[in-house]
Scaffold this motif. Structure first.
Motif, PDB file in Angstrom:
ATOM      1  N   ALA A 484       0.837  -1.195   0.000  1.00 28.21           N
ATOM      2  CA  ALA A 484       0.000   0.000   0.000  1.00 28.21           C
ATOM      3  C   ALA A 484       0.877   1.252   0.000  1.00 28.21           C
ATOM      4  N   VAL A 485       0.354   2.331  -0.580  1.00 28.33           N
ATOM      5  CA  VAL A 485       1.060   3.603  -0.702  1.00 28.33           C
ATOM      6  C   VAL A 485       0.127   4.700  -0.204  1.00 28.33           C
ATOM      7  N   ARG A 486       0.681   5.646   0.530  1.00 25.99           N
ATOM      8  CA  ARG A 486      -0.120   6.769   1.000  1.00 25.99           C
ATOM      9  C   ARG A 486      -0.688   7.546  -0.189  1.00 25.99           C
ATOM     10  N   PRO A 487      -1.962   7.939  -0.130  1.00 23.84           N
ATOM     11  CA  PRO A 487      -2.548   8.647  -1.285  1.00 23.84           C
ATOM     12  C   PRO A 487      -1.891   9.984  -1.553  1.00 23.84           C
ATOM     13  N   ARG A 488      -1.379  10.655  -0.518  1.00 25.65           N
ATOM     14  CA  ARG A 488      -0.737  11.941  -0.740  1.00 25.65           C
ATOM     15  C   ARG A 488       0.568  11.775  -1.523  1.00 25.65           C
ATOM     16  N   LYS A 489       1.229  10.633  -1.347  1.00 24.88           N
ATOM     17  CA  LYS A 489       2.478  10.365  -2.053  1.00 24.88           C
ATOM     18  C   LYS A 489       2.237   9.938  -3.489  1.00 24.88           C
ATOM     19  N   SER A 490       1.222   9.113  -3.726  1.00 19.60           N
ATOM     20  CA  SER A 490       0.974   8.604  -5.074  1.00 19.60           C
ATOM     21  C   SER A 490       0.224   9.603  -5.947  1.00 19.60           C
ATOM     22  N   ALA A 491      -0.527  10.549  -5.358  1.00 19.95           N
ATOM     23  CA  ALA A 491      -1.301  11.506  -6.155  1.00 19.95           C
ATOM     24  C   ALA A 491      -0.426  12.587  -6.759  1.00 19.95           C
ATOM     25  N   GLY A 492       0.779  12.805  -6.195  1.00 20.26           N
ATOM     26  CA  GLY A 492       1.650  13.837  -6.742  1.00 20.26           C
ATOM     27  C   GLY A 492       1.121  15.232  -6.463  1.00 20.26           C
ATOM     28  N   SER A 493       1.138  16.071  -7.475  1.00 17.50           N
ATOM     29  CA  SER A 493       0.705  17.461  -7.316  1.00 17.50           C
ATOM     30  C   SER A 493      -0.765  17.660  -7.629  1.00 17.50           C
ATOM     31  N   PHE A 494      -1.502  16.586  -7.897  1.00 11.71           N
ATOM     32  CA  PHE A 494      -2.922  16.695  -8.208  1.00 11.71           C
ATOM     33  C   PHE A 494      -3.740  16.068  -7.075  1.00 11.71           C
ATOM     34  N   ASP A 495      -4.978  16.519  -6.943  1.00 11.65           N
ATOM     35  CA  ASP A 495      -5.901  15.996  -5.939  1.00 11.65           C
ATOM     36  C   ASP A 495      -7.087  15.340  -6.644  1.00 11.65           C
ATOM     37  N   HIS A 496      -7.521  14.227  -6.088  1.00 13.90           N
ATOM     38  CA  HIS A 496      -8.633  13.475  -6.659  1.00 13.90           C
ATOM     39  C   HIS A 496      -9.598  13.091  -5.538  1.00 13.90           C
ATOM     40  N   ARG A 497     -10.831  12.859  -5.933  1.00 16.69           N
ATOM     41  CA  ARG A 497     -11.875  12.439  -4.989  1.00 16.69           C
ATOM     42  C   ARG A 497     -12.636  11.268  -5.589  1.00 16.69           C
ATOM     43  N   PHE A 498     -12.902  10.281  -4.734  1.00 17.18           N
ATOM     44  CA  PHE A 498     -13.627   9.082  -5.143  1.00 17.18           C
ATOM     45  C   PHE A 498     -14.817   8.912  -4.205  1.00 17.18           C
ATOM     46  N   ASP A 499     -16.017   8.847  -4.769  1.00 14.79           N
ATOM     47  CA  ASP A 499     -17.246   8.697  -4.000  1.00 14.79           C
ATOM     48  C   ASP A 499     -17.698   7.244  -4.032  1.00 14.79           C
ATOM     49  N   LEU A 553      -4.644   5.552  -8.273  1.00 15.26           N
ATOM     50  CA  LEU A 553      -3.529   5.718  -7.358  1.00 15.26           C
ATOM     51  C   LEU A 553      -2.798   4.398  -7.173  1.00 15.26           C
ATOM     52  N   ALA A 554      -1.556   4.502  -6.766  1.00 13.04           N
ATOM     53  CA  ALA A 554      -0.747   3.314  -6.544  1.00 13.04           C
ATOM     54  C   ALA A 554      -1.261   2.533  -5.350  1.00 13.04           C
ATOM     55  N   GLY A 555      -1.217   1.209  -5.469  1.00 13.69           N
ATOM     56  CA  GLY A 555      -1.691   0.365  -4.380  1.00 13.69           C
ATOM     57  C   GLY A 555      -1.678  -1.093  -4.781  1.00 13.69           C
ATOM     58  N   PRO A 556      -2.002  -1.988  -3.857  1.00 17.35           N
ATOM     59  CA  PRO A 556      -2.028  -3.420  -4.185  1.00 17.35           C
ATOM     60  C   PRO A 556      -3.253  -3.766  -5.016  1.00 17.35           C
ATOM     61  N   VAL A 557      -3.087  -4.695  -5.947  1.00 17.74           N
ATOM     62  CA  VAL A 557      -4.184  -5.153  -6.795  1.00 17.74           C
ATOM     63  C   VAL A 557      -4.184  -6.671  -6.788  1.00 17.74           C
ATOM     64  N   GLU A 558      -5.332  -7.250  -6.478  1.00 19.28           N
ATOM     65  CA  GLU A 558      -5.515  -8.701  -6.499  1.00 19.28           C
ATOM     66  C   GLU A 558      -5.992  -9.098  -7.898  1.00 19.28           C
ATOM     67  N   VAL A 559      -5.178  -9.850  -8.590  1.00 13.36           N
ATOM     68  CA  VAL A 559      -5.445 -10.210  -9.980  1.00 13.36           C
ATOM     69  C   VAL A 559      -6.096 -11.591 -10.016  1.00 13.36           C
ATOM     70  N   THR A 560      -7.257 -11.664 -10.662  1.00 11.85           N
ATOM     71  CA  THR A 560      -7.981 -12.914 -10.870  1.00 11.85           C
ATOM     72  C   THR A 560      -8.143 -13.127 -12.364  1.00 11.85           C
ATOM     73  N   VAL A 561      -7.607 -14.217 -12.872  1.00 12.50           N
ATOM     74  CA  VAL A 561      -7.664 -14.541 -14.296  1.00 12.50           C
ATOM     75  C   VAL A 561      -8.480 -15.821 -14.455  1.00 12.50           C
TER      76      VAL A 561
END
Length: 704
Positions: A484-499, A553-561
């Motif tokens: 996992a990565v902190r959202p402030r670190k992975s977002a860079g200079s931009f801000d995003h919102r997810f509802d 954003l950067a983070g873990p992803v569980e891949v199911t194929v």
């Protein structure tokens, strides 16, 4: 007395926006407003930031909120308050102490029995030798062995019981430590409410919206990727790991996640104009006014009553400020500040009767703050050293609570302190603290140094609120989930919102909870990558393309194929419109083989040029039951010597220049080919290095 319950409204937490650190909560309250327009909205957490409280009226255009402030109180807990977990911990603690005591007593008995041994009587010099009573010694040894065997058997049972009770006590204590902080931890419940004043409501029923900020909430993104081989798309579900310890449970609330920093300043800078001439902009009006006449004689009757009783010395923990509760109130405030130093000598006023605290000091200041000075400088503190030039004592501003007090005359034999700097000419310039009229406190008759009957900024320090915020902010130190990565670190200079699409429940226990935010459409295709010059292995990759207007954003992803869980990979930050690769591991069904050949010769009119001819042969075999796309990477030498030339002889291509993780090493070349199921392919390439005969490559000409 009957109108007070009607003015007390309950509230419901409706939505929460979790930022990189901290959250903004939104509560709804509905009720009928009393005739005086005062409303108390309850249910607010103890850790809220009082300066972040906002209130507005919904669905009533003619009604507005004219005042909003936070009020803290304490109430005894009711008999029906759930406290089973705490009582269970106390019961198990008592059982653990009792079991430990029984085990210790058993160990004491064992030591007493073990210490039993025969002691012969002392023998005098004239006494003859006695026969040793062997039977008695053996009977004593048998008795000790029998007793020790029984005691050790009992000790084994007691230690087993102690371990069981200790385990139950540890589990219960851990559950209590991880339990929600929404429940009070004492016999008194600290209540926080918002006191609102409404205008134009009449006797109608209105709905209020309260918004406030709280610390102690963090989140990190996580994903679940479902893909079927052969399809050009997939399902990427955005999930979030949220942890909060704000002091209130988020039950059935709408969750939104933002990458912005809640503590970042958002006010715009103001650039004041500099004007030359008499025409100046009108200063902003303030609530300052001249002090009332006769302020010195306001406490003459109090002084004439005589000295009061001597104060009793109290422990430091029992001294509380004006905002503290009683001994059972649940929290304490700051200790009373020491009285300020006495002011400099001033002309004695009219004689007054001697009383408690001595004669009143002259009152040169008012109890308000004048407007800012012309020209628009930065706010300055009022000077306590004396009136400014052209200023009457009655129109001087008062110093705020943190301003330096006037110095007393120096004692004989001591150095005289330097005089204060010359005051700036013009009207007093109040600071922002002095203009906060809601925080001004009227000083009582026991204050000294010209503070009696005047307004001074009160101390905003609340030790209990500080402790609540310290506990809430401890969630920022939680260890992150894997990859996992902190959202402030992975977002860079931009801000995003997810509802989030659905409401969620997140208790205030300070542990990670997973919340499903929603599904994000992404483009997917499977490609295979190999670098045979480094490792003769083909790796499977998923190429993700973000076609939305929000970043992933950067983070873990569980891949199911194909409905089978494959692995958990690290998803890099994917900007809108960006394309990134996610590695899936080696592909055992595709084989690659690489062979190289080097031929050295000379050329030129006098054989003055050495030619190093490198040949590369790569073979691929697709053992899968479906066609695949393979990208083979090779590397061509790069030179900066003017005498060296490199000529390529292959159908490979140079990759496009990328940035960050997509940046290729200099000299990288690519082969891309489609392999049908069960097919093989051969790739031939090479390059020539031409150098003067008198020179050689570093490490020898025959390096591959």
């Amino acid at each position: 007395m009957t109108a007070e319950p009607a003015r007390r409204w309950g509230s419901t937490l409706d939505s929460v926006v979790v930022y990189a650190q901290g959250a903004v909560c939104r509560r709804l309250a509905r009720g009928r407003v009393a005739s005086d327009g005062r409303v108390r909205v309850t249910g607010l957490p103890r850790s809220l930031d009082p300066g972040s409280l906002r209130a507005r009226v919904l669905g009533a255009p003619g009604v507005r909120v004219t005042e909003a402030r936070v009020e803290v109180g304490a109430e005894p807990l009711g008999t029906g308050t759930p406290d089973e977990l705490r009582r269970e911990v106390e019961r198990l603690g008592d059982e653990h102490a009792a079991a430990r005591g029984r085990r210790d007593r058993q160990l004491g008995l064992i030591e007493e029995i073990r210490a039993l041994h025969p002691v012969p009587p002392p023998r005098r010099r004239e006494d003859p030798h006695r026969r040793t009573p062997v039977d008695a010694w053996l009977e004593l040894a048998d008795f000790v062995d029998e007793r020790l065997a029984g005691l050790h058997n009992r000790l084994v049972e007691l230690e087993a019981a102690l371990r069981n009770v200790e385990h139950e006590f540890t589990v219960a204590a851990d559950r209590l430590a991880r339990a929600s902080t929404d429940a009070p931890s004492a016999h008194l419940e600290t209540t926080v409410c918002a006191v609102l004043a409404l205008d134009g409501s009449g006797d109608a029923e209105v709905e209020l919206e309260l918004e406030y900020g709280v610390p102690g909430a963090v989140w990190v993104p996580a994903y679940r990727l479902t893909h079927r081989q052969g399809d050009g798309g997939g399902r990427l579900v955005l999930r979030a790991s949220v942890a909060q310890r704000t002091g209130e449970d988020w039950t059935g609330v709408r969750i939104a996640l933002a990458t912005a920093d809640l503590r970042r300043r958002t006010d715009l800078p103001r650039l004041r104009s500099i004007r030359i001439g008499r025409s100046q902009p009108a200063p902003a009006p303030s609530g300052w006014r001249e002090p009332p006449a006769g302020l010195v004689d306001l406490f003459s009757g109090y002084d004439a009553a005589g000295p009061g009783p001597a104060p009793t010395a109290l422990p430091a923990a029992a001294v509380a400020g004006p905002g503290a509760m009683g001994a059972a109130g649940g929290y304490a405030s700051d200790p009373a500040p020491p009285p300020p130093p006495p002011p400099p000598p001033a002309p004695a006023p009219a004689p007054a009767p001697q009383g408690y605290g001595g004669p009143p000091a002259p009152a040169p200041g008012g109890y308000g703050a004048p407007p800012e000075a012309f020209g628009g400088g930065m706010p300055a503190l009022a000077q306590p050293g004396g009136p400014r030039p052209g200023e009457s004592p009655r129109t001087r501003g008062i110093p705020f609570a943190g301003a330096p007090a006037p110095m007393a005359p120096a004692a004989p034999g001591r150095a005289v302190p330097p005089p204060p700097p010359a005051p700036v000419a013009g009207p007093p310039q109040p600071s922002g603290t002095e203009l906060d009229y809601a925080a001004l406190v009227l000083c009582g008759p026991d204050e000294q140094g010209g503070r009696r009957g005047r307004l001074f900024p009160g101390s905003p320090f609340d030790p209990v609120a500080v402790e609540y915020r310290r506990r809430a902010e401890a969630v920022a130190a939680l260890p992150l989930p894997g990859q996992a990565v902190r959202p402030r670190k992975s977002a860079g200079s931009f801000d995003h919102r997810f509802d989030a699409t659905a409401r969620a429940d997140i208790p205030s226990d300070g542990t990670w909870h997973t919340v499903t935010v929603g599904e994000i459409p992404v483009g997917l295709r499977t490609e295979y990558l190999c670098v045979p010059s480094v490792e003769q292995t083909v790796y499977a990759t998923l190429v993700l393309s973000n076609a939305t207007d929000q970043a992933l954003l950067a983070g873990p992803v569980e891949v199911t194929v194909d409905d089978d869980f494959l692995l958990t990979a690290a998803l890099p930050t994917l900007a809108p419109g960006g394309v990134r690769r996610v590695g899936l591991g080696p592909a055992e069904g595709i084989r690659v083989t690489r062979r190289t050949n080097l031929h050295e010769s000379t050329s030129g009119l006098r054989n003055n040029t050495t030619v190093l001819d490198h040949r590369v042969h790569v073979e691929l075999a697709n053992g899968l039951a479906r066609p695949v796309t393979v990208e083979v990477r090779e590397r061509v030498p790069v030179t900066f010597e003017p005498d060296a030339r490199i000529e390529e002889r292959a159908d490979w291509t140079a990759p496009e220049e990328g940035t960050g993780p997509d940046r290729h090493a200099p000299g990288t070349r690519l082969w891309r080919l489609d392999l049908p199921a069960g097919a093989t392919a051969a790739l031939d390439g090479g390059y020539e290095i031409r150098i003067p005969t008198g020179k050689a490559l570093v490490g020898g000409n025959r390096r591959s």
